[in-house]
Scaffold this motif. Structure first.
Motif, PDB file in Angstrom:
ATOM      1  N   PHE A 137       0.829  -1.201   0.000  1.00 38.10           N
ATOM      2  CA  PHE A 137       0.000   0.000   0.000  1.00 38.10           C
ATOM      3  C   PHE A 137       0.866   1.255   0.000  1.00 38.10           C
ATOM      4  O   PHE A 137       0.550   2.256  -0.665  1.00 38.10           O
ATOM      5  N   LEU A 138       1.982   1.209   0.721  1.00 33.69           N
ATOM      6  CA  LEU A 138       2.891   2.360   0.793  1.00 33.69           C
ATOM      7  C   LEU A 138       3.989   2.318  -0.258  1.00 33.69           C
ATOM      8  O   LEU A 138       4.842   3.210  -0.294  1.00 33.69           O
ATOM      9  N   SER A 139       4.004   1.277  -1.092  1.00 28.98           N
ATOM     10  CA  SER A 139       5.030   1.104  -2.125  1.00 28.98           C
ATOM     11  C   SER A 139       6.419   1.015  -1.512  1.00 28.98           C
ATOM     12  O   SER A 139       7.357   1.720  -1.906  1.00 28.98           O
ATOM     13  N   ILE A 140       6.561   0.134  -0.536  1.00 30.09           N
ATOM     14  CA  ILE A 140       7.863  -0.173   0.051  1.00 30.09           C
ATOM     15  C   ILE A 140       8.018  -1.690   0.067  1.00 30.09           C
ATOM     16  O   ILE A 140       7.024  -2.421  -0.001  1.00 30.09           O
ATOM     17  N   ARG A 141       9.261  -2.167   0.158  1.00 29.83           N
ATOM     18  CA  ARG A 141       9.482  -3.607   0.143  1.00 29.83           C
ATOM     19  C   ARG A 141      10.812  -3.939   0.801  1.00 29.83           C
ATOM     20  O   ARG A 141      11.650  -3.061   1.037  1.00 29.83           O
ATOM     21  N   LEU A 142      10.994  -5.229   1.082  1.00 28.07           N
ATOM     22  CA  LEU A 142      12.261  -5.716   1.606  1.00 28.07           C
ATOM     23  C   LEU A 142      13.264  -5.859   0.474  1.00 28.07           C
ATOM     24  O   LEU A 142      12.885  -6.048  -0.688  1.00 28.07           O
ATOM     25  N   ASP A 143      14.523  -5.798   0.827  1.00 26.19           N
ATOM     26  CA  ASP A 143      15.576  -5.904  -0.180  1.00 26.19           C
ATOM     27  C   ASP A 143      16.769  -6.652   0.413  1.00 26.19           C
ATOM     28  O   ASP A 143      17.171  -6.399   1.557  1.00 26.19           O
ATOM     29  N   ASP A 192      20.381  -7.385  -1.235  1.00 29.01           N
ATOM     30  CA  ASP A 192      21.330  -7.260  -2.347  1.00 29.01           C
ATOM     31  C   ASP A 192      20.619  -7.116  -3.689  1.00 29.01           C
ATOM     32  O   ASP A 192      20.971  -7.749  -4.685  1.00 29.01           O
ATOM     33  N   GLY A 193      19.569  -6.297  -3.721  1.00 33.50           N
ATOM     34  CA  GLY A 193      18.829  -6.048  -4.951  1.00 33.50           C
ATOM     35  C   GLY A 193      17.726  -7.035  -5.238  1.00 33.50           C
ATOM     36  O   GLY A 193      17.005  -6.880  -6.225  1.00 33.50           O
ATOM     37  N   ARG A 194      17.554  -8.053  -4.402  1.00 26.68           N
ATOM     38  CA  ARG A 194      16.499  -9.052  -4.605  1.00 26.68           C
ATOM     39  C   ARG A 194      15.344  -8.762  -3.651  1.00 26.68           C
ATOM     40  O   ARG A 194      15.546  -8.398  -2.500  1.00 26.68           O
ATOM     41  N   ARG A 195      14.125  -8.983  -4.140  1.00 24.52           N
ATOM     42  CA  ARG A 195      12.945  -8.754  -3.320  1.00 24.52           C
ATOM     43  C   ARG A 195      12.478 -10.022  -2.608  1.00 24.52           C
ATOM     44  O   ARG A 195      11.747  -9.955  -1.632  1.00 24.52           O
ATOM     45  N   HIS A 196      12.856 -11.198  -3.097  1.00 21.99           N
ATOM     46  CA  HIS A 196      12.458 -12.461  -2.477  1.00 21.99           C
ATOM     47  C   HIS A 196      13.529 -12.864  -1.461  1.00 21.99           C
ATOM     48  O   HIS A 196      14.652 -13.222  -1.834  1.00 21.99           O
ATOM     49  N   ILE A 197      13.183 -12.828  -0.180  1.00 20.77           N
ATOM     50  CA  ILE A 197      14.187 -13.066   0.847  1.00 20.77           C
ATOM     51  C   ILE A 197      14.268 -14.525   1.254  1.00 20.77           C
ATOM     52  O   ILE A 197      15.229 -14.910   1.927  1.00 20.77           O
ATOM     53  N   ILE A 238      13.241  -0.680   1.474  1.00 17.69           N
ATOM     54  CA  ILE A 238      13.448   0.399   0.514  1.00 17.69           C
ATOM     55  C   ILE A 238      12.118   0.761  -0.144  1.00 17.69           C
ATOM     56  O   ILE A 238      11.122   0.040  -0.015  1.00 17.69           O
ATOM     57  N   GLU A 239      12.113   1.892  -0.842  1.00 15.98           N
ATOM     58  CA  GLU A 239      10.925   2.306  -1.581  1.00 15.98           C
ATOM     59  C   GLU A 239      10.812   1.519  -2.880  1.00 15.98           C
ATOM     60  O   GLU A 239      11.823   1.150  -3.480  1.00 15.98           O
ATOM     61  N   ASP A 240       9.579   1.276  -3.302  1.00 12.15           N
ATOM     62  CA  ASP A 240       9.320   0.468  -4.497  1.00 12.15           C
ATOM     63  C   ASP A 240       8.317   1.216  -5.365  1.00 12.15           C
ATOM     64  O   ASP A 240       7.113   1.008  -5.266  1.00 12.15           O
ATOM     65  N   ASP A 241       8.816   2.116  -6.204  1.00 10.63           N
ATOM     66  CA  ASP A 241       7.967   2.966  -7.038  1.00 10.63           C
ATOM     67  C   ASP A 241       7.962   2.527  -8.492  1.00 10.63           C
ATOM     68  O   ASP A 241       7.848   3.354  -9.398  1.00 10.63           O
ATOM     69  N   ARG A 242       8.079   1.243  -8.752  1.00  4.76           N
ATOM     70  CA  ARG A 242       8.063   0.770 -10.135  1.00  4.76           C
ATOM     71  C   ARG A 242       6.678   0.964 -10.737  1.00  4.76           C
ATOM     72  O   ARG A 242       5.672   0.650 -10.097  1.00  4.76           O
TER      73      ARG A 242
END
Length: 287
Positions: A217-223, A225-230, A275-279
């Motif tokens: 909802f806030l357009s943020i995600r986990l990261d 080393d550049g990967r979103r799937h932890i 980090i922010e995720d504004d894609r």
């Protein structure tokens, strides 16, 4: 004499038909129609004022209205409308508009919480005798923004939990309608189920998509080393770190204000960052 004339007429008609059906005549007609002179003549005819006036009279006539009404009332038109409405591209576009509106609202809220983060961290830096914020901190998500995302997740989780509780009769007094009030075992069972549901909720979304519905909802995600799937292991370590932060009365969360990369205790244990995720979203058919 009449019979001879009829035979001659039929023979002439057959000869004309065979001539018109011959490949040579067909090629000749095509060459004439595709010639520059024919194209120019057609363009002159279509652009002439007389043709324009005739077209306007036809469009203004009742005949066009009658044909249009019959077309709209036909079964074929209804089938066409249904096919368009059921098209995946149309459904995806409508869904994308709704999601885009929600994301715009979430990003506006995030902008406000970002300013609160800057103010909180500015105060923490002044208390520590530091004035300049590191560049790394500006690219990460702060404490206030995370708190807003956690509140959204808590609301979603409570709605799901209450719905499931009402369905199966696992409630704390109200849904059961127990006149004796809420007992200790009901509170213990309800609290244990809520904690289990919360851990499952967070771990599931962290491991599979790197963001919970509140974070999305806030357009943020986990990261990582550049990967979103932890992955599952990091998600479990992050859950343990979150639990320790709660048990320490929030000290693990306050570490965000002191860390140059805005990492909490859970982030340090799991090796993650927020980090922010504004894609921009792209319609499925465009890909």
């Amino acid at each position: 004499a009449t019979g001879i004339d009829d035979a001659v007429e039929r023979t002439t008609e057959e000869a004309i038909v065979r001539a018109l059906e011959s490949p040579a005549v067909e090629r000749a007609i095509i060459r004439v129609l595709e010639s520059d002179e024919a194209q120019a003549a057609l363009e002159r005819a279509l652009s002439s004022p007389a043709v324009e006036r005739a077209a306007v009279r036809v469009l203004d006539s009742e005949l066009v209205d009658h044909v249009w009404d019959r077309l709209l009332a036909s079964d074929e038109a209804q089938k066409l409308v249904e096919r368009i409405a059921e098209a995946p591209e149309v459904r995806a576009a409508i869904a994308q508009q709704g999601v885009g509106l929600i994301q715009d609202v979430g990003r506006q809220i995030r902008e406000v919480s970002d300013r609160v983060d800057d103010a909180l961290e500015g105060l923490a830096r002044r208390l520590r005798g530091r004035t300049a914020a590191p560049e790394e901190a500006r690219e990460r998500v702060g404490l206030a923004t995370r708190a807003v995302g956690a509140a959204v997740d808590a609301g979603v989780l409570n709605l799901i939990f209450l719905g499931v509780s009402a369905l199966f009769g696992i409630t704390i007094g109200g849904v059961l309608g127990d006149d004796e009030g809420t007992t200790g075992w009901q509170i213990a069972v309800g609290s244990g189920l809520w904690i289990t549901a919360g851990a499952t909720y967070l771990g599931f979304f962290w491991a599979l998509s790197g963001q919970t519905p509140g974070m999305r909802f806030l357009s943020i995600r986990l990261d990582v080393d550049g990967r979103r799937h932890i992955g599952t292991r990091r998600a479990v370590r992050r859950l343990i770190g979150t639990g320790l932060s709660i048990l320490s009365l929030g000290i693990g969360f306050l570490m965000i204000l002191l860390d140059d990369r805005r990492r909490s205790l859970a982030d340090r244990m799991a090796g993650t960052e927020v980090i922010e995720d504004d894609r921009p979203m792209v319609a499925p058919h465009s890909t």
